[in-house]
Design a protein around this motif. Structure first.
Motif: not given
Length: 397
Positions: A235-239, A246-248, A261-268, A301-303
């Motif tokens: 369900g990607y909106v903006v990536t 991969g994903i930043s 979402n980042t590879p290190y953290k999910t905030v929902q 959150c780490t990016i």
């Protein structure tokens, strides 16, 4: 309707009592000029002269236009300077005030209504610059004409676009942001409705501007208006990322949540309603999520930016070709995508939480799919989308 006598009216003009006012010169139903010559005095240190002669030639501060009568069709002339006072040659005060007073259209609506009420049909000749802030219902049968610039805003655009226009009227944006007015000065590029649709979960837009399309900021804000359904296959909106690296970071809508979402953290945040506005501010390790302008959750959150990182809107086909928002109607949309190189304040996020809210801070570095300005690319840099997987609809006015 208030009225001033012809003698008092001409006396006021001669004594500069209405020196900075916009004026209306009225032609009667036979197309005969009623007032032969009018001259105003000084306004803010600048002398403005309005002269109308029997042959229909009009000049204002060195700007000239030719006024042609249309036989039995009445014409009203509205001249915009700094304030606007509309007085017919018979002495009726049609409008007096600033652009924010009355209908909020600098007297344009009032002049059109005057023509409609008195003659049924006709036109309003505009000369000068106008900054309307209101959007009343359009006046049918009355045309806007002349040599003028109207500076549109989200609140005034529907009225102006819905009104009949001709002549050399230019439509520009009230904020000189990015390439917007460069674009509009070349061609009228407006739409009253969304113009890019995402009819399937495979639809997407792709934007590249170097290997790091949005840079690698330690603070930023990303926001979008979403009119589509959840997709439990991402369900990607903006990536922000690339298929090989991969994903930043990404914003998603699926599994019963709005997700950052980042590879290190999910905030929902648990949410299931559409359309809605989503925004995430990130500032040195802390992500704050907003839904419809309200803060809903926050987390450390780490990016880590991957290289290359491009901007994807809707489907990000890294692992699956059907990972965008899902259609909940015939025309799902993602609109008004804005990216700032700073964390906006809560009040600023609230101000942009609609499909027709324009930028609120000069740190904006990307602005795309804005409902009212028809452009398939970034309105800040002028770079177009490099890939389109969704149909283009809508229109240019």
């Amino acid at each position: 309707m208030p009225k001033v006598s012809r003698r008092v009216f001409i006396g006021l003009l001669a004594s500069s009592a209405v020196a900075s006012a916009g004026l209306i010169l009225d032609l009667d139903k036979r197309g005969t000029q009623k007032q032969e010559a009018i001259t105003t005095g000084e306004s803010s240190g600048n002398t403005t002269t309005v002269t109308t002669t029997k042959n229909g030639s009009t000049s204002v501060s060195g700007v000239s236009t030719s006024v042609k009568t249309l036989g039995a069709i009445p014409i009203v002339k509205l001249i915009g300077i700094s304030t606007f006072q509309a007085i017919s040659s018979s002495g009726d005060v049609i409008f007096s005030g600033s652009c924010s007073e009355g209908s909020g259209t600098c007297g344009i609506y009032e002049a059109m209504t005057y023509v409609k009420d008195n003659y049924g049909i006709g036109r309003v000749e505009l000369l000068g610059s106008f900054y309307p802030v209101g959007s009343p219902s359009p006046v049918q049968g009355v045309q806007l004409h002349g040599d003028a610039t109207i500076y549109l805003s989200p609140t005034s655009l529907p009225f102006v676009l819905s009104s009949q226009r001709a002549g050399s009227i230019k439509l520009l944006w009230y904020q000189d942001v990015g390439i917007v007015n460069t674009l509009l000065s070349k061609t009228p590029s407006f739409s009253l409705s969304p113009y890019v649709y995402f009819p399937s979960m495979a639809s997407s837009l792709f934007f590249a501007n170097g290997n790091q399309s949005l840079g690698t900021p330690s603070s930023f804000t990303v926001a979008a208006w979403v009119n589509g359904g959840q997709n439990n296959n991402a369900g990607y909106v903006v990536t922000y990322g690339s298929l090989n690296a991969g994903i930043s970071w990404t914003i998603q809508y699926g599994y019963g949540y709005v997700i950052f979402n980042t590879p290190y953290k999910t905030v929902q945040y648990s949410y299931d309603s559409s359309p809605f506005h989503v925004a995430v501010t990130y500032d040195n390790g802390v992500a704050n999520m907003y839904v419809n302008g309200d803060p809903v959750t926050s987390s450390s959150c780490t990016i880590s930016y991957v290289n290359p990182s491009y901007l994807w809107i809707s489907n990000f086909p890294a692992k699956n070709q059907q990972s965008g928002i899902s259609p909940t109607s015939a025309f799902p949309t993602i609109e008004n995508v804005q990216f700032y190189n700073k964390a906006l304040s809560p009040s600023q996020v609230k101000a942009i939480s609609s499909p027709t809210a324009d930028p609120v801070d000069p740190s904006i570095s990307f602005w795309g799919l804005y409902r009212y300005i028809f452009y398939v690319g970034d309105l800040i840099t002028g770079i177009g989308f490099q890939r389109m997987g969704g149909p283009l609809e809508g229109g240019v006015f």
